[in-house]
Each structure stands twice: as structure tokens, then as C-alpha cells.
Design a protein around this motif. Structure first.
Motif, short mmCIF file in Angstrom:
data_model
loop_
_atom_site.label_atom_id
_atom_site.label_comp_id
_atom_site.label_asym_id
_atom_site.label_seq_id
_atom_site.Cartn_x
_atom_site.Cartn_y
_atom_site.Cartn_z
N UNK A 230 0.83 -1.20 0.00
CA UNK A 230 0.00 0.00 0.00
C UNK A 230 0.86 1.25 0.00
N UNK A 231 0.28 2.32 -0.51
CA UNK A 231 0.94 3.62 -0.47
C UNK A 231 -0.14 4.69 -0.48
N UNK A 232 0.20 5.86 0.03
CA UNK A 232 -0.74 6.99 0.04
C UNK A 232 0.02 8.25 -0.35
N UNK A 233 -0.53 8.99 -1.32
CA UNK A 233 0.12 10.22 -1.77
C UNK A 233 -0.94 11.23 -2.19
N UNK A 234 -0.58 12.51 -2.03
CA UNK A 234 -1.41 13.60 -2.55
C UNK A 234 -0.86 14.00 -3.91
N UNK A 235 -1.73 14.00 -4.91
CA UNK A 235 -1.32 14.27 -6.29
C UNK A 235 -2.04 15.50 -6.83
N UNK A 236 -1.34 16.27 -7.61
CA UNK A 236 -1.98 17.31 -8.41
C UNK A 236 -2.39 16.70 -9.75
N UNK A 237 -3.31 17.36 -10.43
CA UNK A 237 -3.77 16.86 -11.73
C UNK A 237 -2.57 16.70 -12.66
N UNK A 238 -2.45 15.53 -13.26
CA UNK A 238 -1.34 15.23 -14.16
C UNK A 238 -0.19 14.50 -13.50
N UNK A 239 -0.12 14.50 -12.16
CA UNK A 239 0.96 13.81 -11.46
C UNK A 239 0.64 12.33 -11.29
N UNK A 240 1.69 11.55 -10.98
CA UNK A 240 1.55 10.10 -10.86
C UNK A 240 2.21 9.61 -9.58
N UNK A 241 1.77 8.44 -9.14
CA UNK A 241 2.46 7.71 -8.07
C UNK A 241 2.79 6.32 -8.60
N UNK A 242 3.79 5.69 -7.99
CA UNK A 242 4.22 4.37 -8.44
C UNK A 242 4.21 3.38 -7.29
N UNK A 243 3.86 2.13 -7.60
CA UNK A 243 3.87 1.06 -6.61
C UNK A 243 3.96 -0.28 -7.33
N UNK A 244 4.99 -1.05 -7.02
CA UNK A 244 5.15 -2.43 -7.50
C UNK A 244 5.00 -2.55 -9.02
N UNK A 245 5.63 -1.66 -9.76
CA UNK A 245 5.59 -1.73 -11.21
C UNK A 245 4.38 -1.07 -11.84
N UNK A 246 3.45 -0.59 -11.03
CA UNK A 246 2.27 0.11 -11.53
C UNK A 246 2.45 1.61 -11.36
N UNK A 247 1.76 2.38 -12.19
CA UNK A 247 1.69 3.83 -12.04
C UNK A 247 0.23 4.25 -12.08
N UNK A 248 -0.11 5.21 -11.23
CA UNK A 248 -1.45 5.79 -11.24
C UNK A 248 -1.32 7.27 -11.55
#
Length: 713
Positions: A556-574
């Protein structure tokens, strides 16, 4: 008018249930004196009439929900004009009073069906079975009428003081006036937002069917004890009813887990919540009972033990109902605090105490003596008993953590000690490991006496296949020793079930020279109990693999993102693409919807819409978080729009879980359901003597048939 219909039909149902108890008791006494069965037949008819009356009462409440009769306090509290019709109707079981009426209806339906279908085959057990079934129905009908009446209406007493002007009563008080219909509609509360989910429309009925269904095996067991007919007749009368109840209870637990996974927004499906555990306890004891009665049927053993198991299964049902409906536990799953606590506790205590006393009395008279003794520790009956001990140990451990420790600490120490999820995660795994080991070993053992060399030879192939499967896990990158050990134990049970089924198919193919699918279907048709049980074991194996994977390897991970930004976890990107804030649904809820794109290794694989809902006209818990999920065999990519952090058009906070193998939990549940349906399939086999006589008659008739055909030609 609908309220009056509901009140009077429920009141008459209470009277007919009490009449059924009295008529059955009198009929049993007359039968002992050589009299006719007229009173017992009358009691049977009263059972059916009770169901029809409760059906009419429930139908009147359903009609009130449909027609928006907001003067009825229950309708006012669980619906409003904006609610979709589907949730308006399912609100029948959406709160305490309505669900209690629905519960009573289902219990009466089970009772009427059991009495009707078992009337001819188990007439000897019927009088006392009716007494116990209808005593339970009468108790719950009394709760509906006198404690939690869903037909109470709002009334205004214009001549009373200001604080006493608004009252609730089913029938119109003297000098009372009905409130304004428009005002009632404006102030109607609506259903709890957490219940406005398709899973919660199905989960409670399944759970209730599982709970109330266990009244049938309980009643037949008590009938056997009361009448003195302590053969296996009561087991034959109740086994399929117990299996049906167990199936519905399993469905209820599965759907509850799925609802929690979709709605509660914590990335899991089982949190060891007291209400979850209250439903799990009768499932555990009921599972032990379904295994244990096979020993009594085949070997004439465990007569006392089986009585205790079936009685404590129903006792666990009543205690769980008391715990969740009285306010004893505080949970997102439980009902509000209610006055039914004391009568429910009294009913549970008297029921359990009287049942145990009856068992001990019969035991002291030597009437529950086993017909055989255990042949050895490796015999199938011994391993089944060990399996029973594991289920009972799980029941005790979970009961202690959920209810025992909190209640005793409050009574003795005047403080509430709550044992959290860590207690259950440390206590239950060793017992589940032992359960899976016995699932793998017991089917290979023989009834009576079994030797270690023979059992070892039978285990050789399943062990080799288990090791080969573990090698595949290692090749795929699994190096966690605890996980590999758990996978191995679980896989052994699954391979045994699969090998035994394949062995049966091959033997039948060799004997009958038929296609594989025909042999498989024939096995299930001829011995549904055995091969349905193997399918259940296979389903529980698949569930076990899913539980291990999703528990030990969740990320699991938790992040605050602005529009257009991404987060990564275990080979995935959101990637956060857009926020649609303040969207208004047809039922009046406000929705904040995040549009996100999921990529793996730079390739887009899904577009998800996690959201949070706000219900502005609902008091109390008025928000709900709905996850977005991308599901594959490998894992779930599960994303939440975090409700406890501020959001705006430019930024939002996301919590992302990677849940490996979690979908095996749901797919294994489907196998479990099909296995239970197969195991409960009715199959009657003629005795060998009758089959031989029929073959002889067919052989004698065959020449005549051939001559007749030849003459016709």
C-alpha cells in the motif's frame, strides 16, 4: 390500513404459533395414550398458517415502503422520496424492527417447509420438533409486537404538553391526529448510506437464512431427546436442512466480505469485527456438526457430541443475534442499541441451559451410548474428531476475543478490554493450519483401523504434486518461507480432493468405458455427499491460497497528487487525470469522482473512477467511499479517494493497495457453493436385495418382450 393489517396478522401469527406448541404437546400425549393424531395434524396446519400470516404482515410492510407511507415510523426512518425503488424495497431488512419481522418470517418459512416435507418420513419426531420450532417463532413474533414493532406510526396529541405531543403507536391513541404527510416526507431519514449497495441488499437475507435455518436441525435434535427416539432418524431428518442453512450462512459471510471490500474502504474483506465474528461462530460449529454426523451415521459413534454440536450451533446463532441487536458491541455492522437485549439474553440462556440439561439426562440413563469404540488415532473417525476439536477451538478463541474478554473485563474490572485484530492473527493461524492438514489426511484414512504405512502410501502422490506446485511458486519469485509453508499445507488438501475425484473417474471409466465428463457426472449423481465434499474442500483450498497471498503480500501507499501527477507502486503507475466534484446522483447524494489512469510498465491497462459519496439529508454516518479496482488473476489494483484529506479541483489524496491473489477468495467461494449444492443433492439408492430382484424380474420379462417385438414384425 397497512399498519393495521401488519399488526393484526403478526398478532394472529403469534397466537397460531403458541397454539401449534400446545396442540403438538397435547397430540404427543394423546399418541402415547393410544389416541388419534388429530391434534398433531392441527399443529402442523397451524405451522403453515403462522407462515402465511407472517407473510401477509411482511407484505403489508413492504407495501408501505413501496407506497411511501411515511406515517409508519419504520418507513420514515429507512426511506425518503429520493431513494431508488430497489433500495426502498430492500429497506425491509435495513433496520432493527423490519429486519426482525423479516427474520421471523424466514424462520416460520423454514419451519413450515420442514414440517411439510418431513411429515411422512419422520412422523415420530414431528410433535416435539413443532414445539421447538414454533416456540422460537413465537418468541421472535412477540419481540416484533411488543418490543420492536415496525408498524408503529407517528401521532400528534394536540391536547398534550409540547414535549409529549408526538408519540409512536401502532393503533391510534385517543384524541390523536395524523401528522402532515408533506412534513413527514420532507423529514424522512432515508436508508443508512452504508446499506445502499447491491451487496448489502443480498448479504442480510443470505445471513438470516443461514441463521434461522439452523432452527430445523436444533428442533429435530431436541425432539429426539424429548421423545427418546435417539437413533439416527433425527440426523436423516435434519442433515439437508443443516446443509442448506450452512450454504446460506456461507453465502452471507462471502457477500459480507465482498461488501466490506467494496464499500468500507480499507483494502480488505475481513477485519475480525465482533459482528463478523458473531456470524462466523455458528458457521464453525455447524461445519464441525456436518462432519461429525457422518461418524454417527456410519459407525454409531459420537451421539452425545453431535447433540452438543447442533445445540451449540443454534445457541451461537441466538447469541450472535443478541450481541448484534442489543447494542452489546459497537460496530459498523451492528444495529443500534435496543430494548431487545434482556429478553434475547434470557431466551438464549434458557434455551441453552434446558438443552444441555436434556442431553445430560439422556446421557445419565445410558441412552446416548456409542455403538463402537475408536479403532486408532489414524482412523478416519479419529481424524474427524480431531477436525471437530480444531473447529471448536477456533470457536472458543474467536468468542473469547470478540465477546468473552470485553464482557468479563467490564464486569470484573469495570473497564472494557478489547482484543484487536492482532490477537486473532496470532491465535487463529495455527488452528487453521491444523484444519488444512486434517482436510488433506482424513479423506485418505480408512474407517475403523488405519495403519501408518498405508496412509503414507496414500499421501505420497499428493505430497509430490504439492512439492511440484511449490516449485512453480518459487520459480515465479515467491521466497517467503512462511508463505511457502502455508501454500504447501493448503495445496495438500486441494490435491487430495482432486486426486480422489480423478481416481473415482478413472475407476468408473475402466468399469463402464464411458467419456470422462459422463463418469464425472455419474460420480456426483451416485455419491453426491462424498464428491460434493471434495469440491467444497477444493473451494476452501482456493480460498486459502487467496487469503495467504492477499494477507502476506499486500502492498500500500498513500500520496497527494496534483492533476497530471503520478504515483508508483510495485511496477504500476497511477496518474491523476481529473476531479469531477459535486456531482449529483438521482437519489440526492453528492459525489466527488476522481478520474485516474493505471499503467503497468508504461502501458495503460485501466481507467478507474474512485469516488466518495456524501448524503446531505442523512444524519449520523453520511459518507461512503467507493474504491476503483482493476482485477486480474494475479492481483487487484485497488485505489481509494481518501475521504479524511481535503480535495479540490487541482489536487487529491489517493490510497492504493496491491492485493495479490485476492480474487481467488471469491472464485473459491463459487466452488464452495457448487460443492454444497452437490453434497445436498437428494439421492436415494435402493438396497442391494431390491436391485437384484428388479434385475431378475427384468431378465424374466426380456424374452417375452423380444417375442412380442418379433411377432409384431
Amino acid at each position: 390500513m397497512l399498519a393495521e393489517i401488519g399488526v393484526f396478522t403478526t398478532a394472529f401469527a403469534l397466537l397460531t404459533a403458541l397454539y401449534a406448541v400446545g396442540a403438538a404437546l397435547w397430540g404427543e400425549r394423546r399418541a402415547h395414550a393410544g389416541g388419534r393424531e388429530a391434534f398433531t395434524v392441527s399443529a402442523r396446519n397451524a405451522v403453515i398458517l403462522t407462515f402465511l400470516l407472517l407473510l401477509a404482515g411482511s407484505g403489508s410492510l413492504l407495501a408501505a415502503l413501496y407506497t411511501e407511507e411515511y406515517q409508519i415510523a419504520y418507513v420514515w426512518s429507512v426511506t425518503n422520496p429520493q431513494m431508488p425503488m430497489f433500495y426502498r424495497l430492500t429497506a425491509l431488512w435495513g433496520s432493527q424492527a423490519g429486519s426482525l419481522l423479516f427474520w421471523t418470517l424466514l424462520m416460520s418459512a423454514f419451519s413450515a417447509a420442514a414440517v411439510t416435507l418431513n411429515w411422512r418420513s419422520h412422523r415420530r419426531l414431528m410433535p416435539y420438533a413443532i414445539i421447538y420450532m414454533m416456540a422460537a417463532v413465537a418468541f421472535f413474533a412477540a419481540l416484533v409486537l411488543f418490543v420492536e414493532n415496525p408498524f408503529d406510526r407517528w401521532w400528534i396529541l394536540p391536547d398534550a404538553s409540547a414535549d409529549l405531543q408526538v408519540v409512536k403507536a401502532a393503533l391510534i391513541p385517543a384524541g390523536a391526529e395524523a401528522p402532515s404527510a408533506a412534513r413527514l416526507a420532507e423529514t424522512a431519514s432515508g436508508l443508512n448510506p452504508m446499506l445502499r449497495h447491491f451487496g448489502m441488499a443480498i448479504h442480510p437475507p443470505m445471513l438470516y437464512l443461514g441463521f434461522v435455518g439452523f432452527v430445523i436441525p436444533f428442533a429435530f435434535a431436541m425432539s429426539a431427546l424429548a421423545s427418546g427416539d435417539l437413533s439416527s432418524s433425527w440426523i436423516k431428518a435434519s442433515r439437508r436442512w443443516a446443509l442448506i442453512a450452512w450454504l446460506f450462512l456461507s453465502l452471507g459471510l462471502i457477500l459480507g466480505g465482498r461488501w466490506a471490500y467494496d464499500v468500507l474502504g480499507w483494502g480488505g474483506y475481513w477485519g475480525w469485527d465482533p459482528v463478523e465474528n458473531a456470524a462466523f461462530l455458528p458457521w464453525l460449529v455447524g461445519t464441525a456438526f456436518l462432519h461429525s454426523i457422518m461418524i454417527q451415521e456410519k459407525r454409531g459413534m459420537l451421539k452425545t457430541w453431535n447433540m452438543f454440536l447442533v445445540i451449540f450451533t443454534f445457541s451461537a446463532v441466538i447469541f450472535g443475534t443478541f450481541a448484534t441487536r442489543s447494542g452489546l458491541v459497537d460496530s459498523v455492522h451492528s444495529f443500534a442499541r435496543s430494548e431487545i437485549g434482556f429478553p434475547m439474553f434470557g431466551f438464549w440462556f434458557l434455551l441453552t441451559l434446558s438443552a444441555v440439561a436434556l442431553i445430560l439426562w439422556r446421557r445419565s440413563r445410558g441412552e446416548l451410548r456409542d455403538e463402537r469404540h475408536f479403532g486408532g488415532i489414524l482412523s478416519r473417525e479419529s481424524l474427524f474428531v480431531l477436525n471437530n476439536f480444531v473447529f471448536v477451538a477456533l470457536t472458543i478463541a474467536i468468542f473469547w476475543g470478540s465477546f468473552g474478554a470485553p464482557i468479563i473485563s467490564e464486569l470484573v474490572m469495570n473497564t472494557n478490554i478489547t482484543l484487536g485484530a492482532e490477537y486473532f492473527k496470532s491465535v487463529t493461524p495455527p488452528l487453521f493450519i491444523l484444519m488444512y492438514i486434517l482436510m488433506g489426511v482424513a479423506p485418505l484414512s480408512a474407517w475403523g483401523v488405519a495403519s501408518m504405512p498405508r496412509l503414507g502410501r496414500a499421501l505420497l502422490l499428493p505430497v509430490l504434486l504439492t512439492l511440484a506446485t511449490l516449485a512453480l511458486f518459487v520459480a515465479d519469485g515467491t521466497t517467503h518461507l512462511g508463505a511457502l509453508f502455508g501454500y504447501g499445507i493448503v495445496l495438500l488438501a486441494g490435491w487430495v480432493a482432486l486426486i480422489e475425484t480423478v481416481r473415482g473417474v478413472l475407476a468408473r471409466q475402466k468399469a463402464h468405458r464411458e467419456p470422462v465428463y459422463v463418469s464425472l457426472l455419474s460420480l456426483f449423481a451416485r455419491n453426491p455427499r462424498r464428491y460434493g465434499g471434495y469440491l467444497i474442500h477444493l473451494g476452501i483450498t482456493v480460498i486459502g491460497i487467496g487469503v495467504i497471498g492477499s494477507t502476506l503480500f499486500q502492498q500500500e501507499t498513500q500520496q497527494t497528487l496534483s492533476v497530471g501527477e503520478s504515483l508508483s507502486i510495485d511496477g504500476y503507475s497511477l496518474r491523476f487525470d481529473e476531479l469531477l466534484a459535486g456531482q449529483i446522483s438521482d437519489d440526492g447524494r453528492l459525489m466527488d469522482i476522481a478520474l485516474v489512469t493505471v499503467l503497468r510498465d508504461g502501458v495503460e491497462i485501466a481507467r478507474l473512477r474512485p469516488r466518495r459519496d456524501f448524503f446531505p439529508q442523512t444524519e449520523g454516518m453520511n459518507t461512503m467511499t467507493i474504491a476503483g479496482a482493476h482485477s486480474t488473476l494475479e492481483n487487484d489494483f485497488y485505489v481509494l479517494l481518501v475521504e479524511w484529506e481535503p480535495i479540490n479541483q487541482n489536487s487529491a489524496t489517493f490510497k492504493v493497495y496491491i492485493n495479490p491473489l485476492i480474487n481467488l477468495v471469491w472464485w473459491g467461494s463459487i466452488l464452495l457453493i457448487f460443492g454444497t449444492l452437490a453434497a445436498g443433492w437428494k439421492h436415494e439408492v435402493l438396497p442391494a436385495r431390491l436391485r437384484q430382484e428388479m434385475r431378475a424380474e427384468e431378465g424374466a420379462a426380456a424374452p417375452t418382450g423380444r417375442l412380442a417385438r418379433k411377432g409384431a414384425q
